[in-house]
Design a protein around this motif. Structure first.
Motif, PDB file in Angstrom:
ATOM      1  N   SER A   1     -25.861  -7.834   9.692  1.00 16.23           N
ATOM      2  CA  SER A   1     -26.936  -8.270  10.591  1.00 16.23           C
ATOM      3  C   SER A   1     -27.611  -9.532  10.067  1.00 16.23           C
ATOM      4  CB  SER A   1     -27.968  -7.160  10.751  1.00 16.23           C
ATOM      5  OG  SER A   1     -27.427  -6.068  11.464  1.00 16.23           O
ATOM      6  N   ARG A   2     -27.864  -9.588   8.778  1.00 14.59           N
ATOM      7  CA  ARG A   2     -28.495 -10.788   8.205  1.00 14.59           C
ATOM      8  C   ARG A   2     -27.582 -12.000   8.354  1.00 14.59           C
ATOM      9  NH1 ARG A   2     -29.962  -7.064   4.143  1.00 14.59           N
ATOM     10  NH2 ARG A   2     -28.271  -7.825   2.805  1.00 14.59           N
ATOM     11  N   GLN A   3     -26.303 -11.793   8.101  1.00  8.14           N
ATOM     12  CA  GLN A   3     -25.361 -12.905   8.271  1.00  8.14           C
ATOM     13  C   GLN A   3     -25.338 -13.369   9.719  1.00  8.14           C
ATOM     14  OE1 GLN A   3     -21.673 -11.287   6.823  1.00  8.14           O
ATOM     15  NE2 GLN A   3     -22.108 -11.770   4.680  1.00  8.14           N
TER      16      GLN A   3
ATOM     17  N   GLN B   1     -29.546  -0.742  16.009  1.00 13.16           N
ATOM     18  CA  GLN B   1     -30.223  -0.758  14.718  1.00 13.16           C
ATOM     19  C   GLN B   1     -31.705  -1.073  14.844  1.00 13.16           C
ATOM     20  OE1 GLN B   1     -27.559  -3.561  12.538  1.00 13.16           O
ATOM     21  NE2 GLN B   1     -27.376  -1.860  11.103  1.00 13.16           N
TER      22      GLN B   1
ATOM     23  N   ASN C   1     -26.692  -5.153  18.054  1.00  9.92           N
ATOM     24  CA  ASN C   1     -27.730  -4.841  17.073  1.00  9.92           C
ATOM     25  C   ASN C   1     -28.837  -3.948  17.633  1.00  9.92           C
ATOM     26  OD1 ASN C   1     -27.838  -6.199  14.202  1.00  9.92           O
ATOM     27  ND2 ASN C   1     -26.667  -7.547  15.554  1.00  9.92           N
TER      28      ASN C   1
ATOM     29  N   ILE D   1     -33.045  -3.875  15.835  1.00  6.01           N
ATOM     30  CA  ILE D   1     -33.388  -5.262  15.517  1.00  6.01           C
ATOM     31  C   ILE D   1     -33.638  -6.007  16.811  1.00  6.01           C
ATOM     32  CG2 ILE D   1     -32.568  -7.395  14.455  1.00  6.01           C
ATOM     33  CD1 ILE D   1     -30.865  -5.688  12.615  1.00  6.01           C
TER      34      ILE D   1
ATOM     35  N   ILE E   1     -21.475  -1.086  10.815  1.00  6.60           N
ATOM     36  CA  ILE E   1     -22.878  -1.444  10.978  1.00  6.60           C
ATOM     37  C   ILE E   1     -23.522  -1.535   9.592  1.00  6.60           C
ATOM     38  CG2 ILE E   1     -25.072  -0.845  12.030  1.00  6.60           C
ATOM     39  CD1 ILE E   1     -22.875  -1.468  14.040  1.00  6.60           C
ATOM     40  N   SER E   2     -24.127  -2.689   9.284  1.00  9.22           N
ATOM     41  CA  SER E   2     -24.802  -2.825   7.993  1.00  9.22           C
ATOM     42  C   SER E   2     -25.866  -3.902   8.086  1.00  9.22           C
ATOM     43  CB  SER E   2     -23.795  -3.184   6.898  1.00  9.22           C
ATOM     44  OG  SER E   2     -23.345  -4.514   7.045  1.00  9.22           O
ATOM     45  N   ASN E   3     -26.881  -3.791   7.247  1.00  9.52           N
ATOM     46  CA  ASN E   3     -27.933  -4.810   7.203  1.00  9.52           C
ATOM     47  C   ASN E   3     -27.362  -6.154   6.758  1.00  9.52           C
ATOM     48  OD1 ASN E   3     -29.946  -3.081   8.058  1.00  9.52           O
ATOM     49  ND2 ASN E   3     -30.412  -2.369   5.982  1.00  9.52           N
ATOM     50  N   ARG E   4     -26.362  -6.099   5.896  1.00 10.54           N
ATOM     51  CA  ARG E   4     -25.762  -7.340   5.401  1.00 10.54           C
ATOM     52  C   ARG E   4     -25.124  -8.119   6.547  1.00 10.54           C
ATOM     53  NH1 ARG E   4     -20.507  -8.041   3.942  1.00 10.54           N
ATOM     54  NH2 ARG E   4     -20.012  -9.892   2.696  1.00 10.54           N
TER      55      ARG E   4
END
Length: 883
Positions: free
Chosen positions: A822-824, A871, A868, A873, A817-820
């Motif tokens: 999620s953005r991708q 997280q 997600n 989102i 799990i990472s913001n990177r």
């Protein structure tokens, strides 16, 4: 050593892509070296494209792969001492064969004049490795590699004769892995399917389950650790060097030649592999599906002219007494020409004549299409007297005779050839500009039986979808359509179908007769009423006697089931004995009889099957002569044989002498979904059945399968990017594959969806012309010819975004799990929406494909949104996002 044709084509393609990176290669390489610790075979896109491309461009990285460079010398009085460049001898019983000097002969070498020969009369079961030849250190990068070699074997026995085992590691082929300091790396590799580790250094598995090999002629083998779904060919992530070892731990003689070790295509996404075609110019002749054996394009002819007050158009001529297929060919051509003209002129009254006999072409005719053995053709027959045309089944020619009015001849050596000539000719028209591409064609198929599967009908709409698809599939030159034994899908009682099933058989049979080019094939599995892999003691009492081998009523029930298809026009029956026969103690692959009466009558399963097969064979011979008979045995793949604890070998040994030689035996390869076949796989099964096996292929869905026993999406998150919604037929095969198997081939997967019909178009391309087949180019030309170039590119970009988002979902579900990520994922979600919007507008004439793409888009986006939620989102659900 020469590269394979497919490798040369892919290499050319990747070379084109690689040129785009000329100015940035050094910068990328410097940057990538700093990130090299992140490179992973399990996630190829962690390795920059230029690095992967350069490694692929090297081709075979084995030094001196055919052992041609070396020398003999005297050492301590030994006359047979030698040095082979790039290799080291291990043990005393290793020779450098030279076919030009005694005691060697041409049979000791496969290619060139040298090879390695290993002879052992004695072996010790405590040997840690065999005697053989070891390569020097070979520089590599992490990734997936193809490893093949040619081998010849005689009198091979296990080193563990005391234990009575199979060969196991008697043929000791290995890839040893080393880090940057050339320190040996542990070769174990995690296999998610068993949640355990395999020895990934051992690559002699193709021979491990032979009991004994008396003689095995030169053949190319793929060195491998295991079968699908294991990801074969992956190197450890921190590897920088490998060494290849070919040894013999058992006794006998082994020859090795033509070693090949190279980065595989499975380090590149579909988009990366097909991008070179995006800006390429391809002539019309090269877009024909399936690819003809010989085709040459000469230029174009204007087939329609509309001057003021005067219309010139083609005329079609056929023999005075045309066959049904010849007439259908003429109508197919007529429909194509009229459709193009009417679309281009908005004039719905224009028609193209079909004339029987020899017409006198008028000035109103731009050209003449002569179909079949017309008078014009017979007058020019000597021009087409080509041996290949006469000798091959289903052959045809297309050629042109320039005259006052050009004449294009479309003719087969049989009426089916007339039809196939027409299916090729309709692909040579420019739909917009009224040009016909003049070609010379001589063509015939490699596989004479090319089939597809109807869907398991659930309702009338699905049935009619299959009926309407018969003409379309025949234009790809498929000539058999199978009714599967899971028909209809919701009913296990095969002997008591509801009305949909018999009515469906009649409907598809009628459609096949009308089409003329496609024959019906009928499958029945008389064990289908049981559950999959049922223990003999766990059979539902109400089902045990529904069908038995010794009961005359059961045999009549089976004949009645086949009669439905035969009376509807089926020319092939398939007796299926796969998956549902009960098993006894020891292994689920120890299939057995299941009633006392059958044991008393036959004693074992093979005798019972011999009785059923021979009874059906005699019945067919009397009432339905010329019917092809195919049989799928319980052990229809090599791995099932391995798990039968010897029962399968005894079964085939007893059964095969008792049944007619012309009965085709189905085989799926080394496993259920065999992504590779090599000569060891083929030889092993052929020895058991005494004939060339008929291929039953299950690979169209293998790589993208998402079930537990599945492909990349089930087990290898980083490799899911290599998947393809429109997967072409793409299997690793030996040269001249069709010479080692039956000339009919079955590919599993219902041709009911548009995605599967795209896949099946590539199957048609392969089965017709195996040597010319290239999976990536085949898919490209299918997409371009069916949807247009721009739409083909969008479909491939959609596929790339779909599996990119699937990749992210799998990684996040696995705990990354990472913001990177999620953005991708959000960016890929937006890209899918945009691509779908473009495709839904561009593919209005194919709403079924648009619907299928929509379902895929919704499925993967829902999955991403769900993963997600933890997280926090949130994603919009408004219609502007959900296009």
């Amino acid at each position: 050593m020469k590269r394979s044709r497919h490798t040369r084509i892919l290499l050319f393609s990747l070379t084109t892509v690689g040129s785009l990176f000329v100015f940035t290669l050094c910068i990328e390489r410097e940057k990538s070296i700093r990130n090299q610790a992140l490179w992973s075979s399990m996630d190829p896109l962690t390795i920059p494209f230029p690095i992967r491309y350069n490694q692929f461009q090297k081709g075979n990285i084995v030094p001196n792969p055919s052992f041609e460079t070396g020398k003999y010398f005297y050492e301590d009085g030994q006359e047979d001492a030698f040095y082979v460049k790039g290799w080291s001898k291990i043990g005393d019983h290793v020779e450098w064969a030279d076919m030009s000097i005694e005691p060697f002969s041409p049979g000791d070498v496969s290619d060139g004049i040298h090879a390695i020969r290993i002879q052992r009369e004695h072996s010790d079961e405590t040997d840690e490795m065999g005697e053989g030849i070891m390569s020097d250190y070979i520089k590599v990068i992490p990734g997936n590699y193809n490893f093949t070699f040619e081998v010849k074997l005689e009198d091979i026995r296990s080193s563990k004769t005391r234990l009575g085992t199979k060969l196991f590691d008697a043929i000791d082929i290995r890839v040893l892995y080393y880090d940057k300091n050339k320190i040996l790396i542990d070769g174990k590799q995690y296999y998610p399917h068993i949640d355990g580790y395999l020895d990934n250094t051992f690559k002699g598995y193709p021979f491990s389950n032979f009991w004994y090999i008396d003689r095995f002629g030169w053949g190319r083998i793929r060195g491998r650790t295991y079968n699908y779904p294991f990801s074969e060919g992956d190197l450890p992530d921190n590897v920088q060097f490998v060494r290849l070892f070919f040894g013999l731990k058992g006794t006998g003689t082994m020859w090795i030649d033509n070693v090949d070790f190279r980065l595989s295509k499975w380090n590149f996404t579909t988009l990366e592999r097909l991008k070179p075609y995006f800006d390429s110019t391809i002539i019309r002749a090269d877009l024909v599906i399936p690819t003809p054996k010989k085709i040459k394009e000469y230029g174009t002819i204007s087939y329609f002219k509309d001057s003021i007050g005067r219309v010139s158009k083609p005329v079609i001529i056929i023999p005075e007494r045309p066959s049904q297929l010849t007439m259908n060919a003429a109508r197919l051509l007529q429909t194509k020409i009229e459709g193009n003209i009417r679309h281009g002129t908005d004039n719905e009254t224009i028609s193209v004549e079909i004339i029987q006999g020899i017409p006198d072409p008028s000035n109103e005719n731009t050209m003449v299409f002569s179909i079949g053995r017309t008078g014009l053709f017979m007058q020019s027959l000597t021009e087409f007297e080509v041996e290949e045309f006469r000798e091959h089944q289903q052959s045809y020619i297309i050629d042109m005779k320039s005259d006052r009015v050009p004449v294009v001849f479309l003719a087969g050596n049989q009426p089916i050839g007339d039809y196939y000539a027409a299916t090729t000719a309709i692909q040579l028209f420019d739909d917009e500009d009224f040009f016909f591409h003049a070609v010379s064609v001589l063509d015939y198929p490699d596989f004479t039986g090319r089939s597809y599967l109807f869907t398991p009908w659930q309702n009338e709409n699905e049935l009619m979808h299959d009926v309407s698809g018969i003409d379309r599939m025949s234009m790809l030159k498929f000539n058999k359509a199978y009714i599967g034994y899971g028909q209809p899908e919701r009913i296990k009682d095969w002997y008591m179908p509801d009305d949909l099933y018999p009515n469906g058989i009649e409907r598809v049979g009628e459609a096949c007769r009308k089409n003329g080019a496609v024959e019906l094939a009928m499958m029945i599995n008389p064990y289908y009423h049981f559950e999959y892999e049922t223990h003999v003691d766990s059979i539902n009492p109400s089902l045990r006697y529904k069908w038995t081998h010794s009961d005359p009523e059961s045999l009549a029930k089976l004949k009645s089931g086949f009669r439905r298809g035969l009376d509807a026009g089926a020319r092939t029956i398939v007796l299926m004995a796969d998956d549902f026969i009960p098993f006894e103690n020891g292994s689920p692959k120890r299939y057995t009889l299941y009633t006392d009466e059958d044991f008393a009558a036959f004693g074992n399963l093979q005798n019972a099957h011999a009785y059923i097969i021979n009874s059906l064979y005699e019945w067919l011979r009397i009432y339905y002569p010329q019917t092809r008979f195919e049989f799928c045995p319980p052990w229809y793949l090599n791995e099932f044989i391995d798990r039968s604890q010897g029962k399968a070998e005894q079964y085939f040994s007893d059964l095969m002498p008792e049944i007619p030689e012309e009965i085709a035996i189905l085989w799926t390869g080394n496993t259920v979904r065999s992504l590779s076949y090599d000569m060891a796989d083929l030889e092993r099964y052929k020895r058991l059945i005494g004939r060339n096996p008929m291929i039953w292929d299950n690979t169209l869905y293998a790589r993208g399968l998402e079930t537990e026993y599945g492909g990349y999406p089930a087990m290898y998150p980083g490799k899911v990017r290599m998947c393809n919604l429109f997967e072409p037929y793409d299997v690793f095969l030996p040269e001249d594959f069709c010479e080692y198997v039956d000339n009919h081939m079955f590919v599993n997967g219902a041709a009911s969806s548009e995605m599967y019909r795209i896949k099946y178009a590539t199957v048609a391309d392969f089965e017709w012309n195996t040597k010319a087949y290239n999976p990536d180019f085949s898919l490209w030309k299918v997409l371009v010819t069916q949807f247009g170039k721009e739409q083909a590119i969008m479909l491939l970009e959609f596929n790339d975004a779909y599996y990119g988002l699937t990749d992210i979902c799998m990684k996040m579900e696995g705990g990354r799990i990472s913001n990177r990520l999620s953005r991708q994922g959000i960016a890929l979600t937006e890209k899918l929406h945009i691509l779908y919007s473009g495709l839904s507008g561009a593919l209005k004439t194919n709403p079924d494909l648009v619907h299928e793409i929509s379902l895929r888009k919704e499925q993967v986006i829902d999955r991403f949104e769900l993963v997600n939620k933890d997280q926090g989102i949130l994603f919009g659900r408004d219609s502007s996002r959900r296009q």
